[in-house]
Motif scaffolding. Sequence first.
Motif, PDB file in Angstrom:
ATOM      1  N   LEU A   2      20.244  27.650  35.965  1.00 52.74           N
ATOM      2  CA  LEU A   2      19.257  28.811  36.475  1.00 52.74           C
ATOM      3  C   LEU A   2      18.079  28.199  37.720  1.00 52.74           C
ATOM      4  O   LEU A   2      17.309  28.895  38.020  1.00 52.74           O
ATOM      5  CB  LEU A   2      18.418  29.178  35.485  1.00 52.74           C
ATOM      6  CG  LEU A   2      19.067  29.858  34.237  1.00 52.74           C
ATOM      7  CD1 LEU A   2      18.196  30.234  33.114  1.00 52.74           C
ATOM      8  CD2 LEU A   2      19.801  31.027  34.716  1.00 52.74           C
ATOM      9  N   GLY A   3      18.415  26.924  38.013  1.00 56.14           N
ATOM     10  CA  GLY A   3      17.586  26.353  39.016  1.00 56.14           C
ATOM     11  C   GLY A   3      16.024  26.212  38.573  1.00 56.14           C
ATOM     12  O   GLY A   3      15.152  26.237  39.406  1.00 56.14           O
ATOM     13  N   VAL A   4      15.943  25.821  37.397  1.00 61.70           N
ATOM     14  CA  VAL A   4      14.610  25.592  36.794  1.00 61.70           C
ATOM     15  C   VAL A   4      14.064  24.193  37.367  1.00 61.70           C
ATOM     16  O   VAL A   4      14.577  23.146  37.272  1.00 61.70           O
ATOM     17  CB  VAL A   4      14.613  25.764  35.205  1.00 61.70           C
ATOM     18  CG1 VAL A   4      13.251  25.714  34.938  1.00 61.70           C
ATOM     19  CG2 VAL A   4      15.068  27.011  34.892  1.00 61.70           C
ATOM     20  N   PRO A   5      12.652  24.323  37.691  1.00 59.55           N
ATOM     21  CA  PRO A   5      11.995  22.776  38.201  1.00 59.55           C
ATOM     22  C   PRO A   5      11.746  22.247  36.890  1.00 59.55           C
ATOM     23  O   PRO A   5      11.504  22.730  35.878  1.00 59.55           O
ATOM     24  CB  PRO A   5      10.868  23.379  38.662  1.00 59.55           C
ATOM     25  CG  PRO A   5      10.531  24.794  38.317  1.00 59.55           C
ATOM     26  CD  PRO A   5      11.633  25.357  38.093  1.00 59.55           C
ATOM     27  N   THR A   6      11.947  20.753  37.126  1.00 56.56           N
ATOM     28  CA  THR A   6      11.767  20.017  36.040  1.00 56.56           C
ATOM     29  C   THR A   6      10.949  18.766  36.140  1.00 56.56           C
ATOM     30  O   THR A   6      10.813  18.509  37.312  1.00 56.56           O
ATOM     31  CB  THR A   6      12.896  19.374  35.467  1.00 56.56           C
ATOM     32  OG1 THR A   6      13.871  18.779  36.297  1.00 56.56           O
ATOM     33  CG2 THR A   6      13.893  20.309  34.772  1.00 56.56           C
ATOM     34  N   ASN A   7      10.350  18.165  35.131  1.00 53.59           N
ATOM     35  CA  ASN A   7       9.304  17.126  35.476  1.00 53.59           C
ATOM     36  C   ASN A   7      10.223  15.861  35.939  1.00 53.59           C
ATOM     37  O   ASN A   7      11.216  15.274  35.266  1.00 53.59           O
ATOM     38  CB  ASN A   7       8.922  16.617  34.178  1.00 53.59           C
ATOM     39  CG  ASN A   7       7.802  15.544  34.023  1.00 53.59           C
ATOM     40  OD1 ASN A   7       7.671  14.599  34.861  1.00 53.59           O
ATOM     41  ND2 ASN A   7       6.625  15.876  33.443  1.00 53.59           N
ATOM     42  N   PRO A   8       9.585  15.215  37.074  1.00 54.61           N
ATOM     43  CA  PRO A   8      10.499  13.945  37.550  1.00 54.61           C
ATOM     44  C   PRO A   8      10.707  12.964  36.740  1.00 54.61           C
ATOM     45  O   PRO A   8      11.625  12.156  36.742  1.00 54.61           O
ATOM     46  CB  PRO A   8       9.770  13.483  38.924  1.00 54.61           C
ATOM     47  CG  PRO A   8       8.949  14.754  39.252  1.00 54.61           C
ATOM     48  CD  PRO A   8       8.330  15.666  37.704  1.00 54.61           C
ATOM     49  N   LEU A   9      10.119  12.882  35.666  1.00 56.22           N
ATOM     50  CA  LEU A   9       9.807  11.701  34.620  1.00 56.22           C
ATOM     51  C   LEU A   9      11.390  11.993  34.186  1.00 56.22           C
ATOM     52  O   LEU A   9      11.790  10.798  33.528  1.00 56.22           O
ATOM     53  CB  LEU A   9       9.123  11.798  33.838  1.00 56.22           C
ATOM     54  CG  LEU A   9       7.319  11.454  34.282  1.00 56.22           C
ATOM     55  CD1 LEU A   9       6.538  11.408  33.027  1.00 56.22           C
ATOM     56  CD2 LEU A   9       7.524   9.856  34.736  1.00 56.22           C
ATOM     57  N   HIS A  10      12.066  12.739  33.773  1.00 51.26           N
ATOM     58  CA  HIS A  10      13.096  13.223  33.188  1.00 51.26           C
ATOM     59  C   HIS A  10      14.404  12.278  33.922  1.00 51.26           C
ATOM     60  O   HIS A  10      15.173  11.589  33.143  1.00 51.26           O
ATOM     61  CB  HIS A  10      13.592  14.503  32.898  1.00 51.26           C
ATOM     62  CG  HIS A  10      12.691  15.355  32.021  1.00 51.26           C
ATOM     63  ND1 HIS A  10      12.717  14.871  30.658  1.00 51.26           N
ATOM     64  CD2 HIS A  10      12.062  16.682  32.333  1.00 51.26           C
ATOM     65  CE1 HIS A  10      11.775  16.001  30.139  1.00 51.26           C
ATOM     66  NE2 HIS A  10      11.554  16.819  30.970  1.00 51.26           N
ATOM     67  N   ASP A  11      14.405  12.115  35.129  1.00 48.22           N
ATOM     68  CA  ASP A  11      15.223  11.510  35.907  1.00 48.22           C
ATOM     69  C   ASP A  11      15.117  10.066  35.838  1.00 48.22           C
ATOM     70  O   ASP A  11      15.904   9.428  36.357  1.00 48.22           O
ATOM     71  CB  ASP A  11      15.153  12.062  37.504  1.00 48.22           C
ATOM     72  CG  ASP A  11      15.643  13.430  37.477  1.00 48.22           C
ATOM     73  OD1 ASP A  11      16.633  13.963  36.785  1.00 48.22           O
ATOM     74  OD2 ASP A  11      15.067  14.218  38.259  1.00 48.22           O
ATOM     75  N   ARG A  12      13.885   9.631  35.312  1.00 48.77           N
ATOM     76  CA  ARG A  12      13.680   8.203  34.991  1.00 48.77           C
ATOM     77  C   ARG A  12      13.765   7.689  33.791  1.00 48.77           C
ATOM     78  O   ARG A  12      13.369   6.637  33.258  1.00 48.77           O
ATOM     79  CB  ARG A  12      12.315   7.869  35.685  1.00 48.77           C
ATOM     80  CG  ARG A  12      12.094   7.831  37.267  1.00 48.77           C
ATOM     81  CD  ARG A  12      10.693   7.918  37.738  1.00 48.77           C
ATOM     82  NE  ARG A  12       9.634   7.105  37.102  1.00 48.77           N
ATOM     83  CZ  ARG A  12       8.550   7.049  37.224  1.00 48.77           C
ATOM     84  NH1 ARG A  12       8.007   8.156  37.655  1.00 48.77           N
ATOM     85  NH2 ARG A  12       7.797   6.168  36.563  1.00 48.77           N
ATOM     86  N   GLY A  13      14.416   8.651  32.862  1.00 53.29           N
ATOM     87  CA  GLY A  13      14.565   7.984  31.596  1.00 53.29           C
ATOM     88  C   GLY A  13      13.822   8.584  30.544  1.00 53.29           C
ATOM     89  O   GLY A  13      13.745   7.903  29.353  1.00 53.29           O
ATOM     90  N   TYR A  14      13.041   9.552  30.741  1.00 48.82           N
ATOM     91  CA  TYR A  14      12.136  10.157  29.753  1.00 48.82           C
ATOM     92  C   TYR A  14      12.516  11.483  29.204  1.00 48.82           C
ATOM     93  O   TYR A  14      12.109  12.355  29.756  1.00 48.82           O
ATOM     94  CB  TYR A  14      10.613  10.169  30.342  1.00 48.82           C
ATOM     95  CG  TYR A  14       9.908   8.864  30.598  1.00 48.82           C
ATOM     96  CD1 TYR A  14       8.825   8.763  30.043  1.00 48.82           C
ATOM     97  CD2 TYR A  14      10.453   8.322  31.686  1.00 48.82           C
ATOM     98  CE1 TYR A  14       8.016   7.561  30.367  1.00 48.82           C
ATOM     99  CE2 TYR A  14       9.697   7.079  32.284  1.00 48.82           C
ATOM    100  CZ  TYR A  14       8.404   6.511  31.488  1.00 48.82           C
ATOM    101  OH  TYR A  14       7.669   5.825  31.795  1.00 48.82           O
TER     102      TYR A  14
END
Length: 263
Positions: free
Chosen positions: A196-208
């Motif tokens: 759905l192209g939902v914006p996400t917290n950049p911290l998720h891409d850093r292992g959070y």
Amino acid sequence: MSTTLHESAAATPPTAAPRSPAAADARYDTLVATLRDIAAEHPDVVLASSLAAEDMVLTHAIFANDIPIEIFTLDTGRLNPETLGMIDTITAHYGKAIRVVRPDPAAVEQYVTEHGPNAFYESVPLRKACCEIRKVVPLRGALAGHSAWITGQRREQAVTRGELPDREHDPVFGLEKYNPLVLWTQDDVWQTLRRLGVPTNPLHDRGYPSIGCEPCTRAIRPGEDLRAGRWWWESSDSKECGLHAGNVSATPVSVVEFSKRSG
């Protein structure tokens, strides 16, 4: 034993789509229908968003489908810049704002004066006292006068949530509580976010995978459960901040030795 903070590539969001597109669409459509039913039964219901992945699924379902549910978030004063940035990101993406609730500055100042800015590392009671001031009391105020609230909790997240129902009476705040993602897996969440192209917290891409206050959250290591990075110096059966106190088991809490950090 000492614990060091680090990022883990193994903790990044899953890349595989575990279910067919049709199954993913059906799962999302069921969520939208569930949220509509909740709003019809409780016109004053609110979503408490942590600005993390699960709550972004719910935020998208609400805003993209014009479901009349208010969304708010708690700015504890100790959030990562990336998390705070999600507030403006949501407004820009959906053209709708979420409400920001903050703790009483005097209560925060008193805690810091009496115990120090990072006293939560020293004991479970001091950690819970900090959570009470920065999270629980503000949440209580935000929920006052409402008959129900919605969370992004899932059973898969932690041992304290293994028996979580999709609907319950909240004994802490005295209202109905809905957990519409209770049976969703982490893969389900990320498949929906990506489709759905939902914006996400950049911290998720850093292992959070789970995101809270900056000094109390770290990236997880390979093989750790999804909430291992929250209050990592405590045992797994104590890892609730008071917002979901009913999840905590009666098992005595143990504390892992921690190498204190200044700042």
